[in-house]
Motif scaffolding. Structure first.
Motif, short mmCIF file in Angstrom:
data_model
loop_
_atom_site.label_atom_id
_atom_site.label_comp_id
_atom_site.label_asym_id
_atom_site.label_seq_id
_atom_site.Cartn_x
_atom_site.Cartn_y
_atom_site.Cartn_z
N GLY A 61 0.81 -1.21 0.00
CA GLY A 61 0.00 0.00 0.00
C GLY A 61 0.83 1.25 0.00
N ILE A 62 0.46 2.17 0.89
CA ILE A 62 1.11 3.48 0.92
C ILE A 62 2.59 3.40 1.28
CG2 ILE A 62 0.60 4.03 3.33
CD1 ILE A 62 -0.13 6.88 2.39
N ALA A 63 3.03 2.29 1.90
CA ALA A 63 4.45 2.13 2.24
C ALA A 63 5.34 2.14 1.00
CB ALA A 63 4.65 0.81 3.01
N TYR A 64 4.77 1.78 -0.16
CA TYR A 64 5.51 1.83 -1.42
C TYR A 64 5.94 3.26 -1.73
CZ TYR A 64 6.37 1.14 -6.47
OH TYR A 64 6.92 1.09 -7.72
N ASN A 65 5.08 4.22 -1.38
CA ASN A 65 5.45 5.63 -1.58
C ASN A 65 6.61 6.02 -0.67
OD1 ASN A 65 3.57 6.21 -3.52
ND2 ASN A 65 2.06 7.07 -2.12
N TYR A 66 6.55 5.57 0.58
CA TYR A 66 7.62 5.90 1.51
C TYR A 66 8.96 5.33 1.03
CZ TYR A 66 3.67 6.90 4.63
OH TYR A 66 2.52 7.41 5.19
N LEU A 67 8.95 4.17 0.42
CA LEU A 67 10.17 3.57 -0.13
C LEU A 67 10.70 4.41 -1.29
CD1 LEU A 67 12.22 1.23 -0.48
CD2 LEU A 67 10.51 0.09 -1.93
N LYS A 68 9.83 4.76 -2.22
CA LYS A 68 10.24 5.50 -3.41
C LYS A 68 10.83 6.86 -3.06
CE LYS A 68 8.96 2.87 -6.95
NZ LYS A 68 9.84 2.52 -8.08
N GLU A 69 10.33 7.46 -1.99
CA GLU A 69 10.80 8.79 -1.61
C GLU A 69 12.25 8.77 -1.11
OE1 GLU A 69 8.00 10.37 1.16
OE2 GLU A 69 6.38 10.50 -0.32
N ASN A 70 12.80 7.60 -0.84
CA ASN A 70 14.18 7.49 -0.37
C ASN A 70 15.20 7.52 -1.50
OD1 ASN A 70 14.68 6.75 2.74
ND2 ASN A 70 12.65 6.00 2.13
N TYR A 71 14.74 7.45 -2.76
CA TYR A 71 15.67 7.33 -3.89
C TYR A 71 15.33 8.36 -4.96
CZ TYR A 71 16.75 2.94 -1.61
OH TYR A 71 17.13 1.99 -0.68
N ALA A 72 16.37 8.97 -5.51
CA ALA A 72 16.19 9.98 -6.57
C ALA A 72 15.49 9.36 -7.76
CB ALA A 72 17.56 10.53 -6.98
N GLY A 73 14.44 10.00 -8.19
CA GLY A 73 13.68 9.49 -9.33
C GLY A 73 12.88 8.24 -9.01
N GLY A 74 12.87 7.86 -7.73
CA GLY A 74 12.10 6.68 -7.34
C GLY A 74 12.69 5.37 -7.79
N LYS A 75 13.97 5.36 -8.21
CA LYS A 75 14.62 4.15 -8.70
C LYS A 75 15.26 3.39 -7.54
CE LYS A 75 16.26 1.21 -11.70
NZ LYS A 75 15.38 0.22 -12.34
N VAL A 76 14.63 2.31 -7.12
CA VAL A 76 15.11 1.51 -6.00
C VAL A 76 16.11 0.48 -6.53
CG1 VAL A 76 14.44 -0.03 -4.11
CG2 VAL A 76 12.89 1.81 -4.83
N PRO A 77 17.29 0.36 -5.94
CA PRO A 77 18.31 -0.57 -6.47
C PRO A 77 18.04 -2.03 -6.14
CG PRO A 77 19.14 0.54 -4.50
CD PRO A 77 17.82 1.18 -4.82
N TYR A 78 17.14 -2.28 -5.23
CA TYR A 78 16.86 -3.65 -4.81
C TYR A 78 15.60 -4.18 -5.50
CZ TYR A 78 19.84 -1.99 -1.02
OH TYR A 78 20.86 -1.43 -0.29
N PRO A 79 15.53 -5.49 -5.73
CA PRO A 79 14.27 -6.07 -6.21
C PRO A 79 13.14 -5.73 -5.25
CG PRO A 79 16.04 -7.68 -6.34
CD PRO A 79 16.59 -6.52 -5.57
N THR A 80 12.03 -5.27 -5.79
CA THR A 80 10.91 -4.80 -4.96
C THR A 80 9.60 -5.42 -5.42
OG1 THR A 80 12.03 -2.67 -4.60
CG2 THR A 80 9.66 -2.76 -4.16
N LEU A 81 8.84 -5.89 -4.46
CA LEU A 81 7.49 -6.39 -4.73
C LEU A 81 6.49 -5.45 -4.08
CD1 LEU A 81 5.39 -8.44 -5.69
CD2 LEU A 81 5.85 -9.79 -3.62
N LYS A 82 5.74 -4.75 -4.92
CA LYS A 82 4.66 -3.88 -4.44
C LYS A 82 3.39 -4.73 -4.33
CE LYS A 82 1.57 -0.31 -6.26
NZ LYS A 82 0.45 -1.23 -6.48
N ILE A 83 2.78 -4.73 -3.14
CA ILE A 83 1.55 -5.51 -2.93
C ILE A 83 0.39 -4.56 -2.69
CG2 ILE A 83 0.34 -7.16 -1.46
CD1 ILE A 83 2.94 -8.57 -0.93
N GLY A 84 -0.63 -4.68 -3.55
CA GLY A 84 -1.85 -3.88 -3.38
C GLY A 84 -3.11 -4.71 -3.41
N GLN A 85 -2.97 -6.01 -3.72
CA GLN A 85 -4.14 -6.90 -3.74
C GLN A 85 -3.78 -8.20 -3.03
OE1 GLN A 85 -6.16 -7.42 -7.51
NE2 GLN A 85 -7.04 -9.38 -6.91
N TYR A 86 -4.68 -8.63 -2.18
CA TYR A 86 -4.50 -9.87 -1.43
C TYR A 86 -5.61 -10.85 -1.82
CZ TYR A 86 -1.83 -6.63 1.56
OH TYR A 86 -0.96 -5.68 2.04
#
Length: 540
Positions: free
Chosen positions: A242-267
């Motif tokens: 959910g919204i935690a994905y935004n908090y992650l993206k805000e830590n990196y310029a341009g939102g480019k995260v260097p680690y493999p990331t799984l965004k979960i919005g549906q269960y």
């Protein structure tokens, strides 16, 4: 379509209107309040006459939404996270009844307790009810999820839970709208027993819910709201919910995260994507705004040691355990036991001479000209009126749901709509539903079948004894539309006449068939109390 600057709550409200919703039900509670308020002031909602009045509590809101769904219309119910505790009985059972029109439940959770007494994470409620959960990352996704959730609800035949948090509910962003859909026509469920949760029916419905679980998982694994983003640095994998994905993206310029990331919005949690992340990365960090819901789950989801039980089919997923099932799971064989006929299961039945029987016979005859599917019942011995030879009721969801479901169905245009509730159940949780109906002057007929007792659970004293007329009048039912009759075969014509008159009345009416339970007639103390109170029981 146009683009609007909306709060997360407002995006949810606008999506529901655009998706063809016919009824909004809620009780005010931060951070969910603005959902209903937006719909109350929306011009299209006014033009379409979408139901948008507050309910007395979250429970009545949930039940009325179920009633509108029963009548084939799309409905939404919203509440803050602790409100779902109040509505939990109806919420969990609605997953077993299934839906007719799409049903969406919004839980606005409050991490850090900005205006709440706890910070419970209601994804656990969704998992508990075995239904799909949607958790948006931003206002646009909140709109998109709600817009598609009604269709998802109808596809899987269950309610869908939308889980948001305070930050998303009360922050603004631009939201692009989709095509406005027409409302669905009023229609009755194809399965006439779907909403009657007598144990024999509920067991069948529950198995259907279990059989739908693999399809829900497959849908989650292919959902656009669950996205795997590869990264070069495999020393860490990140799951962001959910919204935690935004908090992650805000830590990196341009939102480019260097680690493999799984965004979960549906269960349910997308198992294949989680397996991929776990296999590719040395360790995993789980980011979620709320309880460690996903973290706790994946620590058991990918356990290396073999685990057997209900999940792998060694034991059945539903029903009780017994020595036979345990032996089969351990040794692969069963006991050779023949059940004697004398202890074979027998269906329950209304007692001979029960006043409920005569009330149902009169009700069935009065409703014959309107057609079937209009009687919303409650929990008590009168629920047995669903069985042969009466076939008199169409729903039984939870305590107190009869009046609120009838109200919701009437809101959807199903008129006449009749509620049948017992005297004890009425004082347990029916009064608030009647208050909602009186406030809105709903066109429903409420039958309070008064047998002076809590019959189904052993004949305990009813809190309604000697008070029903006063309670109904105090709530606001007009005295001339509070009718009492003595349900006996000799009075059949008079009973039908009274029911006919109240079915034709455009407003809230209460009919009280009053006759003491045949099982408590031998209770001398109760008989004496009845005589002392001089109850308004007609002598004819």
């Amino acid at each position: 379509m146009d683009k609007l600057l909306l709060l997360g709550d407002e995006a949810i409200a606008q999506a529901a209107i655009d998706a063809g919703m016919s009824g909004m039900y809620a009780y005010p509670g931060t951070p969910s309040t603005e959902i209903m308020e937006y719909i109350q002031h929306n011009e299209l909602a006014k033009e379409r006459k979408i139901h948008r009045q507050w309910s007395s509590n979250e429970k009545t809101a949930m039940e009325a939404a179920i009633g509108m769904s029963y009548a084939g219309k799309r409905a939404m119910v919203a509440m803050k996270h602790v409100g779902l505790n109040v509505a939990a009985d109806a919420f969990v059972n609605a997953a077993i009844t299934g839906v007719n029109g799409g049903l969406v439940v919004v839980s606005a959770d409050d991490p850090s307790m900005h205006s709440s007494q706890n910070e419970q994470d209601n994804r656990f409620y969704g998992k508990f009810a075995l239904i799909p959960i949607l958790e948006p990352v931003d206002q646009q996704e909140a709109y998109d999820m709600v817009y598609g959730a009604f269709e998802m609800s109808e596809k899987f035949n269950v309610p869908v839970l939308i889980r948001i948090t305070t930050r998303l509910a009360h922050s603004r962003a631009g939201v692009a709208r989709k095509t406005i859909k027409d409302e669905l026509p009023t229609s009755l469920p194809e399965n006439p027993t779907q909403f009657v949760l007598l144990p024999s029916i509920a067991r069948v419905q529950y198995r259907k819910l279990l059989e739908m679980q693999p399809k829900m998982l497959e849908d989650a694994e292919n959902s656009p709201y669950n996205k795997y983003e590869d990264g070069e640095d495999k020393s860490l994998g990140i799951i962001a919910c959910g919204i935690a994905y935004n908090y992650l993206k805000e830590n990196y310029a341009g939102g480019k995260v260097p680690y493999p990331t799984l965004k979960i919005g549906q269960y349910p949690i997308p198992k294949k994507q989680v397996e991929r992340l776990m296999s590719e990365c040395k360790e995993v960090l789980v980011l979620e705004d709320g309880y460690p819901f996903v973290e706790e789950a994946i620590k058991g989801l990918l356990e290396k040691e073999p685990v057997r039980g209900r999940l792998d089919g060694s034991l059945p997923r539903d029903g009780e355990l017994n020595p036979n099932l345990v032996k089969k799971a351990i040794a692969g064989e069963e006991f050779d036991v023949e059940v004697p006929k004398i202890v074979a299961g027998r269906p329950p039945a209304l007692c001979k001479g029960c006043g409920h029987i005569d009330a149902y016979l009169a009700l069935n005859e009065a409703l014959e000209k309107y057609g079937k599917g209009r009687v919303f019942a409650d929990i008590g011995c009168y629920t047995l009126g669903a069985l042969e030879p009466y076939n008199a009721i169409n729903t039984c969801v939870d305590m107190g749901a009869s009046i609120t479901m009838a109200k919701g169905a009437a809101d959807a245009g199903l008129i006449p709509a009749v509620a049948v509730i017992g005297d004890s159940t009425f004082t347990h949780s029916g009064m608030t539903g009647l208050l909602d109906a009186v406030i809105e002057d709903s066109n429903i007929t409420v039958v309070i079948s008064d047998n002076y007792t809590t019959g189904m659970t052993g004949g305990q004293d009813s809190n309604a004894l000697g008070r029903l007329e006063q309670i109904c009048e105090g709530i606001g039912v007009k005295p001339e539309h509070i009718r009492v009759f003595h349900p006996t075969p000799a009075n059949l014509d008079e009973m039908i006449k009274i029911i006919d008159e109240e079915l034709e009345y455009e407003g809230v009416s209460v009919i009280i068939p009053r006759r003491q339970c045949v099982q408590t007639m031998k209770n001398k103390e109760l008989v004496a109390k009845v005589k002392e109170l001089k109850l308004n029981e007609p002598k004819n």
